[in-house]
Design an enzyme around this catalytic site. Structure first.
Site, PDB file in Angstrom:
ATOM      1  N   HIS A   1     -17.678  42.943  59.739  1.00 11.57           N
ATOM      2  CA  HIS A   1     -17.578  42.925  58.552  1.00 11.57           C
ATOM      3  C   HIS A   1     -17.960  44.024  57.495  1.00 11.57           C
ATOM      4  O   HIS A   1     -17.828  44.815  56.653  1.00 11.57           O
ATOM      5  CB  HIS A   1     -16.746  42.004  58.195  1.00 11.57           C
ATOM      6  CG  HIS A   1     -16.028  41.199  58.939  1.00 11.57           C
ATOM      7  ND1 HIS A   1     -16.405  39.887  59.040  1.00 11.57           N
ATOM      8  CD2 HIS A   1     -14.573  41.525  59.043  1.00 11.57           C
ATOM      9  CE1 HIS A   1     -15.124  39.652  60.144  1.00 11.57           C
ATOM     10  NE2 HIS A   1     -14.501  40.415  59.657  1.00 11.57           N
TER      11      HIS A   1
ATOM     12  N   LYS B   1      -2.532  29.803  58.291  1.00 12.04           N
ATOM     13  CA  LYS B   1      -3.542  29.589  59.420  1.00 12.04           C
ATOM     14  C   LYS B   1      -4.942  28.715  58.696  1.00 12.04           C
ATOM     15  O   LYS B   1      -5.473  28.422  57.571  1.00 12.04           O
ATOM     16  CB  LYS B   1      -3.832  31.125  59.072  1.00 12.04           C
ATOM     17  CG  LYS B   1      -4.916  31.419  59.880  1.00 12.04           C
ATOM     18  CD  LYS B   1      -4.696  33.041  60.386  1.00 12.04           C
ATOM     19  CE  LYS B   1      -6.147  33.733  60.532  1.00 12.04           C
ATOM     20  NZ  LYS B   1      -5.691  34.894  60.954  1.00 12.04           N
TER      21      LYS B   1
ATOM     22  N   ARG C   1     -11.804  48.102  66.136  1.00  8.66           N
ATOM     23  CA  ARG C   1     -12.918  48.015  67.501  1.00  8.66           C
ATOM     24  C   ARG C   1     -11.846  48.860  68.293  1.00  8.66           C
ATOM     25  O   ARG C   1     -12.286  49.426  68.464  1.00  8.66           O
ATOM     26  CB  ARG C   1     -13.179  46.205  67.681  1.00  8.66           C
ATOM     27  CG  ARG C   1     -14.296  45.880  66.920  1.00  8.66           C
ATOM     28  CD  ARG C   1     -14.039  44.312  66.585  1.00  8.66           C
ATOM     29  NE  ARG C   1     -12.520  43.963  66.232  1.00  8.66           N
ATOM     30  CZ  ARG C   1     -11.995  42.950  65.983  1.00  8.66           C
ATOM     31  NH1 ARG C   1     -12.872  41.256  65.861  1.00  8.66           N
ATOM     32  NH2 ARG C   1     -11.150  42.421  65.627  1.00  8.66           N
TER      33      ARG C   1
ATOM     34  N   SER D   1     -14.857  37.011  64.541  1.00 11.45           N
ATOM     35  CA  SER D   1     -15.344  36.132  64.050  1.00 11.45           C
ATOM     36  C   SER D   1     -15.656  35.142  64.721  1.00 11.45           C
ATOM     37  O   SER D   1     -15.962  33.919  64.539  1.00 11.45           O
ATOM     38  CB  SER D   1     -14.253  35.534  62.446  1.00 11.45           C
ATOM     39  OG  SER D   1     -14.847  37.030  61.594  1.00 11.45           O
TER      40      SER D   1
HETATM   41  P1  ADP Z   1      -7.667  39.348  59.789  1.00 10.92           P
HETATM   42  O1  ADP Z   1      -7.816  40.728  58.632  1.00 10.92           O
HETATM   43  O2  ADP Z   1      -7.365  40.284  60.962  1.00 10.92           O
HETATM   44  O3  ADP Z   1      -7.867  38.405  60.321  1.00 10.92           O
HETATM   45  P2  ADP Z   1     -11.178  39.602  59.800  1.00 10.92           P
HETATM   46  O4  ADP Z   1     -11.098  39.134  58.613  1.00 10.92           O
HETATM   47  O5  ADP Z   1     -11.389  39.416  60.872  1.00 10.92           O
HETATM   48  O6  ADP Z   1      -9.357  39.874  60.256  1.00 10.92           O
HETATM   49  O7  ADP Z   1     -10.853  41.253  59.573  1.00 10.92           O
HETATM   50  C1  ADP Z   1     -10.870  42.545  58.616  1.00 10.92           C
HETATM   51  C2  ADP Z   1     -11.093  43.304  59.133  1.00 10.92           C
HETATM   52  O8  ADP Z   1     -11.882  43.604  59.508  1.00 10.92           O
HETATM   53  C3  ADP Z   1      -9.599  43.944  60.381  1.00 10.92           C
HETATM   54  O9  ADP Z   1      -9.537  44.986  59.590  1.00 10.92           O
HETATM   55  C4  ADP Z   1     -10.969  44.307  61.691  1.00 10.92           C
HETATM   56  O10 ADP Z   1      -9.442  45.023  61.848  1.00 10.92           O
HETATM   57  C5  ADP Z   1     -11.444  44.466  61.001  1.00 10.92           C
HETATM   58  N1  ADP Z   1     -13.218  43.908  62.273  1.00 10.92           N
HETATM   59  C6  ADP Z   1     -13.396  42.233  62.138  1.00 10.92           C
HETATM   60  N2  ADP Z   1     -14.676  42.669  63.885  1.00 10.92           N
HETATM   61  C7  ADP Z   1     -15.052  44.155  62.596  1.00 10.92           C
HETATM   62  C8  ADP Z   1     -16.506  44.382  63.795  1.00 10.92           C
HETATM   63  N3  ADP Z   1     -16.531  43.649  64.363  1.00 10.92           N
HETATM   64  N4  ADP Z   1     -16.186  46.030  63.489  1.00 10.92           N
HETATM   65  C9  ADP Z   1     -15.303  47.013  62.560  1.00 10.92           C
HETATM   66  N5  ADP Z   1     -14.501  45.734  62.386  1.00 10.92           N
HETATM   67  C10 ADP Z   1     -13.555  45.257  62.339  1.00 10.92           C
END
Ligand code: ADP
Length: 167
Positions: A24, A48, A97, A135
């Site tokens: 992130h 969630k 990813r 995460s």
């Molecule tokens: P969500 O929004 O689906 O609940 P997250 O909060 O984990 O998921 O992720 C927010 C955004 O960051 C999403 O677009 C996710 O694809 C991206 N993301 C999560 N982990 C990574 C990573 N390791 N590298 C690049 N982008 C990531």
């Protein structure tokens, strides 16, 4: 808008960030260079269950982005496109990813485009070092006492161990 006036470009990077990982943070840093202002939108979704509360997730991101002047962290609930408009932004940033992310992200981008055609979604490809990082993986490793150093920003390592111990 008067001629010659440059529109301030505001991007929104939405997510759950439960908790923030290096994946992130990399997207935040790179996206902050593409916009005048980048708002990290932390989703409040009562349906969630999250490990970290809304306030904790915001605080962890603030701690890791305090040195990037054009990044702000805010919580939002309801429709993402409504939050985008409320903030005078016009672009959603998401990270990609593996191919496995693609289907869900495409669906979400299409739906947002359907509801609000004026809002664009752009995707930044993960850094190769973070391509396996999520995460939920971080939480899993931490719960079982594994080493999460290098997977999340140093400033939040202890917060995560403390949280999984007390959960
Ligand atoms: P969500 O929004 O689906 O609940 P997250 O909060 O984990 O998921 O992720 C927010 C955004 O960051 C999403 O677009 C996710 O694809 C991206 N993301 C999560 N982990 C990574 C990573 N390791 N590298 C690049 N982008 C990531």
């Amino acid at each position: 808008m008067p001629m010659g006036t440059k529109k301030t470009r505001i991007g929104i990077y939405p997510g759950s960030f439960d908790p923030l990982t290096n994946g992130h943070l990399d997207i935040i840093i790179r996206a902050s260079r593409l916009f005048d202002s980048l708002i990290v939108g932390v989703l409040r979704n009562d349906a969630k269950k999250t490990l970290f509360s809304m306030e904790e997730r915001v605080a962890l991101i603030n701690k890791c982005t305090k040195d990037i002047p054009n990044v702000k962290v805010e919580m939002f609930e309801g429709l993402l496109v409504d939050f985008v408009k409320k903030k005078n932004a016009d672009t959603i940033v998401r990270g990609l990813r593996a191919v496995s992310d693609y289907e869900y992200e495409l669906q979400m981008a299409m739906m947002n485009k359907h509801i609000s055609p004026e809002v664009e979604t752009i995707f930044l490809m993960t850094d190769i070092n973070n391509s396996f990082l999520s995460s939920s993986m971080v939480k899993d490793v931490a719960v079982h006492g594994g080493n999460i150093q290098g997977l999340v920003p140093d400033a939040v390592v202890d917060d995560i161990y403390k949280k999984v111990k007390n959960d």
